[in-house]
Design an enzyme around this catalytic site. Structure first.
Site, PDB file in Angstrom:
ATOM      1  N   LYS A 295      21.308   9.612 -31.113  1.00 41.17           N
ATOM      2  CA  LYS A 295      20.879   9.132 -29.798  1.00 41.17           C
ATOM      3  C   LYS A 295      19.392   8.808 -29.748  1.00 41.17           C
ATOM      4  CE  LYS A 295      24.513  11.301 -27.006  1.00 41.17           C
ATOM      5  NZ  LYS A 295      25.359  11.768 -28.105  1.00 41.17           N
TER       6      LYS A 295
ATOM      7  N   GLU B  24      16.004  14.289 -20.938  1.00 41.08           N
ATOM      8  CA  GLU B  24      16.175  13.145 -20.055  1.00 41.08           C
ATOM      9  C   GLU B  24      16.190  13.612 -18.603  1.00 41.08           C
ATOM     10  OE1 GLU B  24      18.866   9.881 -22.506  1.00 41.08           O
ATOM     11  OE2 GLU B  24      19.799  11.138 -20.984  1.00 41.08           O
TER      12      GLU B  24
ATOM     13  N   HIS C  35      32.895  16.531 -19.175  1.00 46.32           N
ATOM     14  CA  HIS C  35      32.148  15.378 -19.692  1.00 46.32           C
ATOM     15  C   HIS C  35      33.008  14.446 -20.538  1.00 46.32           C
ATOM     16  CE1 HIS C  35      28.386  17.123 -18.256  1.00 46.32           C
ATOM     17  NE2 HIS C  35      28.699  18.245 -18.864  1.00 46.32           N
TER      18      HIS C  35
ATOM     19  N   ARG D 101      32.772   2.147 -32.563  1.00 46.71           N
ATOM     20  CA  ARG D 101      34.197   2.196 -32.907  1.00 46.71           C
ATOM     21  C   ARG D 101      34.994   1.636 -31.739  1.00 46.71           C
ATOM     22  NH1 ARG D 101      35.476   6.157 -29.374  1.00 46.71           N
ATOM     23  NH2 ARG D 101      34.059   7.910 -29.144  1.00 46.71           N
TER      24      ARG D 101
END
Length: 502
Positions: free
Chosen positions: A118, A202, A237, A294
């Site tokens: 990430k 974040e 999530h 993917r």
């Protein structure tokens, strides 16, 4: 051009079967692999050839890259489709496939590595003027420095594992007092799950919607987006209900998010099918989240509204063909929904359920599609993801797609285990979902197990239960459970198997 004549699908279940079907339509010979637990699986019976690659645990079978490559060598396979999960985003495996002289139906190992982390993904797209969530764009380990940055960004903040996914290595921190403890927990979980303790910070976007854009690129520099999917109904999530298009995106916002998604793909020279994920806040500001290199579980809703077969497009790109269409030629037609049917008990915190599919009857009719890998009488293995099927409906508009989904859920007959179908019914009837006024906190804000209503009982099952009840009462003169309560009395296999019969 590199013609694919024999394709091995390095996966199992519904995605393996789905890829095998598209390959068969293209005249390609197919090879399935399977674990000892999947010996009788549908994808094994469907493929032209099938080879057992090991024991029931995925580490003993579906994750054995060397064993899979040996099967390819022995059977003369010239291409591998990884599906999703398992080795689908493993750059090392993709590299070995290419070194063996085979075609990997997916992006380059370099693109996987760039977008699989990430932090490197954020650093890569930053130069392309892609909106990013405020926070750090590099790993941080110094707690005091991290706490200072968090205070500057403003609480609540999110500590995320750089190599994370599926909600692992992710911690919400509401204030400075709890920061140190939560950061250490995030690092520990990241090390345990991914072998990499790198974390970053974040700003936590409250009330976000999860919007993702499907992209498709070829080896000739052409990249298009295939519009968006709304994936905001989630538990732990992880997505459980998806739709396309989103009910909140304006044409202008859709075009801008699509442009950014194409730029993200261009930043890593992406080829094949991929997905760029964004967060959308309540003011319709969007932020880059990550790229999945993917095919996604929810790709069928994109296929429904575009009329494309994404697996066939992946194979054509892998063979070296240019895309057969431009961005201007792509349009949205109708509306599609997908409900993931998990062997989970939504009345028991979505805990996995195991057992035998005593009854398994798929819904049918106009606008209904079922992607699955099971049939009646089969057992749900305990070794893999508990998803049984993906139930997809398509309509001329969102209302018709919802109506068809509700009808399909009522027609879907599954007994022997608990499933998420009642949860799907509840969501699709809820005013927040119907109005389009929802976000990723739907379960927290709107759902409790008491909200679930039992499915309409099948009249034939009720008749059989009534006959058995009468026989038992006649022969044993003992109290029995009334047929109308039989489903409730059955309870959850998960609870029975773990707590034991009382």
């Amino acid at each position: 051009m590199k013609k694919i004549t024999k394709l091995l699908v390095a996966n199992r279940g519904e995605i393996a079967l789905r890829v095998l079907r598209s390959a068969k339509e293209m005249g390609i010979q197919t090879v399935a692999i399977y674990s000892e637990a999947d010996r009788q699986a549908l994808h094994v019976r469907y493929a032209d050839e099938a080879v057992c690659v090991g024991g029931p645990q995925s580490s003993e079978s579906y994750l054995r890259g060397d064993a899979i490559l040996e099967v390819c060598r022995r059977l003369g396979v010239d291409a591998i489709h990884p599906g999703y999960g398992f080795l689908s985003e493993n750059a090392g495996f993709a590299r070995k496939v290419k070194e063996a002289g085979l075609i990997f139906v997916g992006p380059s190992p370099e693109a996987m590595e760039l977008m699989g982390d990430k932090l490197s993904a954020k650093q890569t797209v930053k130069a392309y003027n892609i909106p990013l969530v405020p926070g750090t764009d590099e790993a941080i380990s110094d707690v005091e420095e991290a706490k200072r940055i968090a205070s500057e960004v403003g609480f609540p903040i999110l500590i995320k594992a750089s190599a994370g996914g599926g909600g692992k290595g992710m911690r919400i921190v509401n204030n400075a007092a709890e920061f140190e403890e939560q950061m250490q927990l995030a690092i520990n979980e990241a090390v345990s799950a991914f072998g990499d303790g790198a974390v970053f910070i974040e700003k936590f976007v409250t009330g976000p919607r999860h919007i993702e854009i499907q992209v498709l690129g070829d080896e000739h520099g052409n990249i298009v987006h295939l519009f968006e999917r709304e994936c905001s109904i989630q538990r732990r999530h992880q997505k459980v209900i998806e739709e396309a298009p989103s009910s909140v995106l304006t044409p202008e916002l859709r075009a801008e998010m699509g442009r950014c998604a194409v730029e993200v793909a261009r930043a890593c020279n992406y080829t094949g099918a991929g997905t760029v994920e964004f967060l959308l806040d309540d003011q319709h500001n969007f932020y880059f989240l990550e790229m999945n290199t993917r095919l996604q579980v929810e790709h069928p809703v994109t296929e429904q509204i575009t009329g494309l077969d994404l697996v066939k497009e992946q194979i054509r790109v892998a063979e070296g063909h240019p895309l057969a269409f431009t961005q201007d030629e792509l349009t949205i037609t109708g509306h599609a929904l997908e409900v993931r049917v998990y062997a989970e008990d939504p009345a028991n915190n979505f805990l996995p359920d195991i057992g035998t599919l005593t009854t398994y009857v798929r819904p049918q009719g106009p606008g209904v599609r079922v992607d699955d890998g099971f049939e009646q009488g089969m057992d749900i293995p305990i070794y893999y993801d508990p998803m049984i099927a993906k139930l997809i409906t398509f309509g001329k508009d969102r209302q018709e797609a919802i109506e068809r989904m509700l009808r399909a859920i009522d027609e879907y007959q599954i007994t022997g285990i608990q499933t998420t179908l009642p949860f799907g019914r509840y969501v699709l009837r809820h005013p927040a979902f119907v109005s389009g006024n929802f976000d990723t906190n739907f379960i927290r804000d709107h759902f409790t197990p008491a909200n679930l209503t039992p499915a309409t009982p099948d009249p034939n099952i009720a008749k059989v239960a009534a006959v058995l009840t009468a026989m038992l009462m006649t022969e044993k003169k003992a109290p029995v459970v009334a047929s109308s309560d039989a489903a409730a009395a059955a309870g959850s296999n998960w609870k029975r198997n773990r707590l034991g019969a009382r």
